[in-house]
Motif scaffolding. Sequence first.
Motif, PDB file in Angstrom:
ATOM      1  N   ALA A 399       0.821  -1.225   0.000  1.00 51.08           N
ATOM      2  CA  ALA A 399       0.000   0.000   0.000  1.00 51.08           C
ATOM      3  C   ALA A 399       0.849   1.266   0.000  1.00 51.08           C
ATOM      4  O   ALA A 399       0.408   2.319  -0.469  1.00 51.08           O
ATOM      5  N   ASN A 400       2.079   1.182   0.511  1.00 54.95           N
ATOM      6  CA  ASN A 400       2.952   2.362   0.601  1.00 54.95           C
ATOM      7  C   ASN A 400       4.000   2.408  -0.506  1.00 54.95           C
ATOM      8  O   ASN A 400       4.909   3.248  -0.463  1.00 54.95           O
ATOM      9  N   GLU A 401       3.891   1.515  -1.487  1.00 58.28           N
ATOM     10  CA  GLU A 401       4.828   1.527  -2.621  1.00 58.28           C
ATOM     11  C   GLU A 401       4.385   2.570  -3.649  1.00 58.28           C
ATOM     12  O   GLU A 401       3.226   3.002  -3.657  1.00 58.28           O
ATOM     13  N   ARG A 402       5.300   2.981  -4.524  1.00 57.93           N
ATOM     14  CA  ARG A 402       5.029   3.995  -5.547  1.00 57.93           C
ATOM     15  C   ARG A 402       5.521   3.495  -6.910  1.00 57.93           C
ATOM     16  O   ARG A 402       6.491   2.738  -6.998  1.00 57.93           O
ATOM     17  N   LEU A 403       4.891   3.973  -7.976  1.00 56.62           N
ATOM     18  CA  LEU A 403       5.249   3.519  -9.330  1.00 56.62           C
ATOM     19  C   LEU A 403       6.708   3.817  -9.675  1.00 56.62           C
ATOM     20  O   LEU A 403       7.337   3.090 -10.444  1.00 56.62           O
ATOM     21  N   ASP A 404       7.244   4.909  -9.110  1.00 53.88           N
ATOM     22  CA  ASP A 404       8.624   5.290  -9.451  1.00 53.88           C
ATOM     23  C   ASP A 404       9.651   4.656  -8.523  1.00 53.88           C
ATOM     24  O   ASP A 404      10.847   4.994  -8.574  1.00 53.88           O
ATOM     25  N   GLY A 405       9.217   3.760  -7.634  1.00 56.57           N
ATOM     26  CA  GLY A 405      10.144   3.073  -6.732  1.00 56.57           C
ATOM     27  C   GLY A 405      10.497   3.844  -5.483  1.00 56.57           C
ATOM     28  O   GLY A 405      11.355   3.413  -4.700  1.00 56.57           O
ATOM     29  N   SER A 406       9.845   5.011  -5.252  1.00 57.49           N
ATOM     30  CA  SER A 406      10.185   5.853  -4.096  1.00 57.49           C
ATOM     31  C   SER A 406       9.452   5.444  -2.814  1.00 57.49           C
ATOM     32  O   SER A 406       9.670   6.041  -1.768  1.00 57.49           O
ATOM     33  N   GLY A 407       8.583   4.435  -2.925  1.00 56.83           N
ATOM     34  CA  GLY A 407       7.825   4.019  -1.744  1.00 56.83           C
ATOM     35  C   GLY A 407       8.599   3.054  -0.866  1.00 56.83           C
ATOM     36  O   GLY A 407       9.793   2.835  -1.032  1.00 56.83           O
ATOM     37  N   TYR A 408       7.893   2.475   0.098  1.00 52.47           N
ATOM     38  CA  TYR A 408       8.498   1.511   1.020  1.00 52.47           C
ATOM     39  C   TYR A 408       7.484   0.400   1.286  1.00 52.47           C
ATOM     40  O   TYR A 408       6.300   0.564   0.990  1.00 52.47           O
ATOM     41  N   PRO A 409       7.870  -0.768   1.793  1.00 51.10           N
ATOM     42  CA  PRO A 409       9.200  -1.110   2.338  1.00 51.10           C
ATOM     43  C   PRO A 409      10.170  -1.687   1.309  1.00 51.10           C
ATOM     44  O   PRO A 409      11.370  -1.752   1.561  1.00 51.10           O
ATOM     45  N   ALA A 410       9.681  -2.124   0.125  1.00 50.96           N
ATOM     46  CA  ALA A 410      10.555  -2.857  -0.791  1.00 50.96           C
ATOM     47  C   ALA A 410      11.018  -2.028  -1.977  1.00 50.96           C
ATOM     48  O   ALA A 410      11.829  -2.504  -2.777  1.00 50.96           O
ATOM     49  N   GLY A 411      10.509  -0.792  -2.127  1.00 49.95           N
ATOM     50  CA  GLY A 411      10.902   0.040  -3.262  1.00 49.95           C
ATOM     51  C   GLY A 411      10.462  -0.528  -4.599  1.00 49.95           C
ATOM     52  O   GLY A 411      11.143  -0.359  -5.615  1.00 49.95           O
ATOM     53  N   LYS A 412       9.331  -1.201  -4.628  1.00 51.11           N
ATOM     54  CA  LYS A 412       8.823  -1.772  -5.886  1.00 51.11           C
ATOM     55  C   LYS A 412       8.369  -0.652  -6.822  1.00 51.11           C
ATOM     56  O   LYS A 412       8.076   0.459  -6.379  1.00 51.11           O
ATOM     57  N   HIS A 413       8.283  -0.968  -8.121  1.00 53.19           N
ATOM     58  CA  HIS A 413       7.891   0.075  -9.067  1.00 53.19           C
ATOM     59  C   HIS A 413       7.222  -0.532 -10.291  1.00 53.19           C
ATOM     60  O   HIS A 413       7.274  -1.751 -10.513  1.00 53.19           O
ATOM     61  N   GLY A 414       6.560   0.345 -11.051  1.00 54.15           N
ATOM     62  CA  GLY A 414       6.000  -0.014 -12.348  1.00 54.15           C
ATOM     63  C   GLY A 414       5.120  -1.254 -12.336  1.00 54.15           C
ATOM     64  O   GLY A 414       4.176  -1.384 -11.560  1.00 54.15           O
ATOM     65  N   ARG A 415       5.469  -2.199 -13.208  1.00 54.05           N
ATOM     66  CA  ARG A 415       4.648  -3.385 -13.395  1.00 54.05           C
ATOM     67  C   ARG A 415       4.641  -4.321 -12.184  1.00 54.05           C
ATOM     68  O   ARG A 415       3.845  -5.266 -12.139  1.00 54.05           O
ATOM     69  N   GLN A 416       5.521  -4.078 -11.247  1.00 52.73           N
ATOM     70  CA  GLN A 416       5.511  -4.904 -10.023  1.00 52.73           C
ATOM     71  C   GLN A 416       4.282  -4.607  -9.164  1.00 52.73           C
ATOM     72  O   GLN A 416       3.958  -5.383  -8.271  1.00 52.73           O
ATOM     73  N   LEU A 417       3.606  -3.482  -9.443  1.00 46.11           N
ATOM     74  CA  LEU A 417       2.446  -3.077  -8.652  1.00 46.11           C
ATOM     75  C   LEU A 417       1.166  -3.321  -9.443  1.00 46.11           C
ATOM     76  O   LEU A 417       1.018  -2.816 -10.559  1.00 46.11           O
ATOM     77  N   SER A 418       0.249  -4.084  -8.857  1.00 47.25           N
ATOM     78  CA  SER A 418      -1.001  -4.440  -9.532  1.00 47.25           C
ATOM     79  C   SER A 418      -1.928  -3.238  -9.627  1.00 47.25           C
ATOM     80  O   SER A 418      -1.729  -2.205  -8.975  1.00 47.25           O
ATOM     81  N   ALA A 419      -2.980  -3.394 -10.444  1.00 48.72           N
ATOM     82  CA  ALA A 419      -3.979  -2.326 -10.588  1.00 48.72           C
ATOM     83  C   ALA A 419      -4.647  -2.030  -9.243  1.00 48.72           C
ATOM     84  O   ALA A 419      -4.962  -0.873  -8.940  1.00 48.72           O
ATOM     85  N   LEU A 420      -4.860  -3.061  -8.423  1.00 51.30           N
ATOM     86  CA  LEU A 420      -5.479  -2.873  -7.107  1.00 51.30           C
ATOM     87  C   LEU A 420      -4.581  -2.029  -6.205  1.00 51.30           C
ATOM     88  O   LEU A 420      -5.049  -1.083  -5.552  1.00 51.30           O
ATOM     89  N   VAL A 421      -3.291  -2.339  -6.187  1.00 55.67           N
ATOM     90  CA  VAL A 421      -2.351  -1.584  -5.352  1.00 55.67           C
ATOM     91  C   VAL A 421      -2.245  -0.143  -5.828  1.00 55.67           C
ATOM     92  O   VAL A 421      -2.150   0.786  -5.012  1.00 55.67           O
ATOM     93  N   ARG A 422      -2.305   0.078  -7.138  1.00 57.74           N
ATOM     94  CA  ARG A 422      -2.254   1.454  -7.670  1.00 57.74           C
ATOM     95  C   ARG A 422      -3.470   2.262  -7.213  1.00 57.74           C
ATOM     96  O   ARG A 422      -3.359   3.449  -6.919  1.00 57.74           O
ATOM     97  N   LEU A 423      -4.618   1.604  -7.155  1.00 61.24           N
ATOM     98  CA  LEU A 423      -5.828   2.274  -6.673  1.00 61.24           C
ATOM     99  C   LEU A 423      -5.691   2.621  -5.194  1.00 61.24           C
ATOM    100  O   LEU A 423      -5.972   3.766  -4.789  1.00 61.24           O
ATOM    101  N   VAL A 424      -5.238   1.656  -4.390  1.00 61.68           N
ATOM    102  CA  VAL A 424      -5.041   1.902  -2.950  1.00 61.68           C
ATOM    103  C   VAL A 424      -4.050   3.047  -2.742  1.00 61.68           C
ATOM    104  O   VAL A 424      -4.243   3.912  -1.889  1.00 61.68           O
ATOM    105  N   SER A 425      -2.991   3.065  -3.545  1.00 62.21           N
ATOM    106  CA  SER A 425      -1.947   4.085  -3.419  1.00 62.21           C
ATOM    107  C   SER A 425      -2.504   5.490  -3.600  1.00 62.21           C
ATOM    108  O   SER A 425      -2.180   6.409  -2.830  1.00 62.21           O
ATOM    109  N   VAL A 426      -3.372   5.691  -4.592  1.00 60.94           N
ATOM    110  CA  VAL A 426      -3.951   7.015  -4.844  1.00 60.94           C
ATOM    111  C   VAL A 426      -4.907   7.399  -3.710  1.00 60.94           C
ATOM    112  O   VAL A 426      -4.893   8.531  -3.217  1.00 60.94           O
TER     113      VAL A 426
END
Length: 546
Positions: A399-426
Amino acid sequence: MAYPLRAEVHHLDLSSGQLVLEVAYAGSDIEQYLTNGGINFDLEAIKSNQIMERETYSLSNVPTKLLKIDSSLYHLDCQLPESVFVPEQRGAIRIPFLLGMHARVSIEVYLHELNMPARLRNLSVGGCMVDIDLAESVAINVDQHIPGITIEFPNGERFFAEGKVRHIRPFGNHGYAAAGIQFINLNTLQSETLFRYVAESEKEAAYRTGSNNKLDHHSPLFIPGNKEKKIRQRETQARAKRARQSPMERGVMDLAHQLQVGLMYIKTRDLFPEQLFYDCVDTLRHLVEQDRKAFLYALSSLRDEPDWVRHAVQVAGQLADMLLARDPYDPRVREAVLGALMHTLGKPLLVGPKIPSLKVNMNPGQKEILKGHVAVLCHKLQGLDWSPSPICRAVIEQANERLDGSGYPAGKHGRQLSALVRLVSVIKVVNKLRNVRNGAPPRSPLDAYRMVHGASAAYDKTVLVEYIQTYGLYPIGSLAKFSGGFLAWVMDIDRKGMPTQVHIIKNLRFPDTNISSVITQSDFAQIGKLEDIVSPSTYGVKVLKM
C-alpha cells in the motif's frame, strides 16, 4: 476466554437479587465462561440521550447457573452479592465508583514522556480499575511498570503511587478500555493515606446506595471544589453541544472501535481475532451498499480518532466504494478491504519507549522507525500463526509503494504493482494530504489533487482522474466555508461535484454558538457563496465522546 460475551438484561428481581442475562452464542464451549460456577461481567448504560453520560459497573465471581433455551440462546441465572463491596482475591475490599462517584486519574506511562487521562472505576488498598480511552490503550500492556499514577478526588485531594498493569480489556460499546493497576512500592505514609481514601470511598458508596442508614451526608472527599465544578461545567456544556449521531455515524464509529479492540487482542493476548476483522469488513461493505452517500458523510466523524484508525477506515471505505462502483460482484473486494483495514496496524505495535505516542510530531529517527510498521505487522501475524490471502497480503505489504520506486518497504515500481495496489496508493495519498500529518497542515481537495498530479511518476494518472470524477472538488464529508461566515458539512453533491445539500454547524460571527441545520441548494443564498473546503481543526470543530 479470548472474547467477551455480549448479553442483555432479561430479568431482574431486586428483592431476591436474581439477575438473568440472555446471551446468543453459537459455539459449543460456553461453559468455559463460568469459572467454579461463577462469572465476571461489566454493565454499561447511557444515563440519557440528552447528556449522553455513561454509567458502568463491574462484578466478579457472581454465582451463575447456565440454562440452554434454544440451539444458540442461553440464560445466565446470576445471584447478585448482598453488598456492592466485593472482597478481592487478596482479601481487600474493592469499592466501586457508582451512582455518580467520580475521581480523575492521570497515568504516567513513560517517565516525563507520556501522561494518559483516565477515570476511576473502583478502588482498594491493593490497586484500582480505571476507564481509559480505547485510543490511548495502545501505550500500555499487561505487566507494564507505571512510574506514576495520580488519583485526584473531587475536593482536590490527590494520591500518588507507582503501579503495575495487571489486566486490560475492552469495556462496553463506546470506545473505552478497562485497566486494572496494582499499587506497588508504597511507603508507610502512602499506605495510611490510601487506607483513608478507601474508607472515605466506602462511606460515599454506602451513602449513595442507601446501604447504611446512619450516613446522612456526602464524604468531604467527594464534595467538588471550585476547580472540579468548572471542569464538570465545561464537560456538561460539551456533551450538550454534541449532536446525536445518526445510525450510520454510530455504525462507522463502532467499526473504528472494533478495529482498536482487534489491536488490543493482538498486542495484549497474542491472539489474532480473525472473525472480528472479517466482521468489520462485512459491516463496512453493508454500510456502503445500504446508503453510499450517508456512509461517505459518516466517515468524516472519524476525524478525531487516532490517525492510524481514521486513515485505515477511511481508505478501506473509499476502496470498497470504488471497487463496488466498478463491479458490485468483484470477488476481490472482501480481501482487499481487509488488507486496507489492517495495513496501518503495525504503527501502534511500535508504540513504546522510543515512540511513546503516535500523536506527537516525530523526529527523523522516529520517522525512520515508523517506516518499519509493515515489517512489524507481518512479523507479528506470522508469530500469531495467521496468514493473509494473496490479495490481502498485497494490500498490506504494498500500500505504501510507488510507481517510481520511491515508496516503502521494498521500493517496488511499475509493473511490479497491480492495478489494485495502484488504486489503494492514490486513495491513501489523497487521504494523507487531506488530513493533518506530523505537523503539516491539511490540504484542500484541489491542492491535494494538484500535488498528486505533479508527482505523476509516482501515481497512476488514470486512477487519479477516476478518483476526482468519483468524489469531486467538494467531497461528501468535507467542511465547506461560505462567504456569509458559515461552516457546513457537505452532505450531497451533483454529477458535476457541486454541493446540493449541506449541514450548517457554525456561524463564525458567533464562534461559541453551535448550529445544526440542514439546507439544500435552493437555500444556499442565505449563507453566501461557497468559498473553499477548510480543515475542522482550524475552527475547533471536534467530535465529542461520551
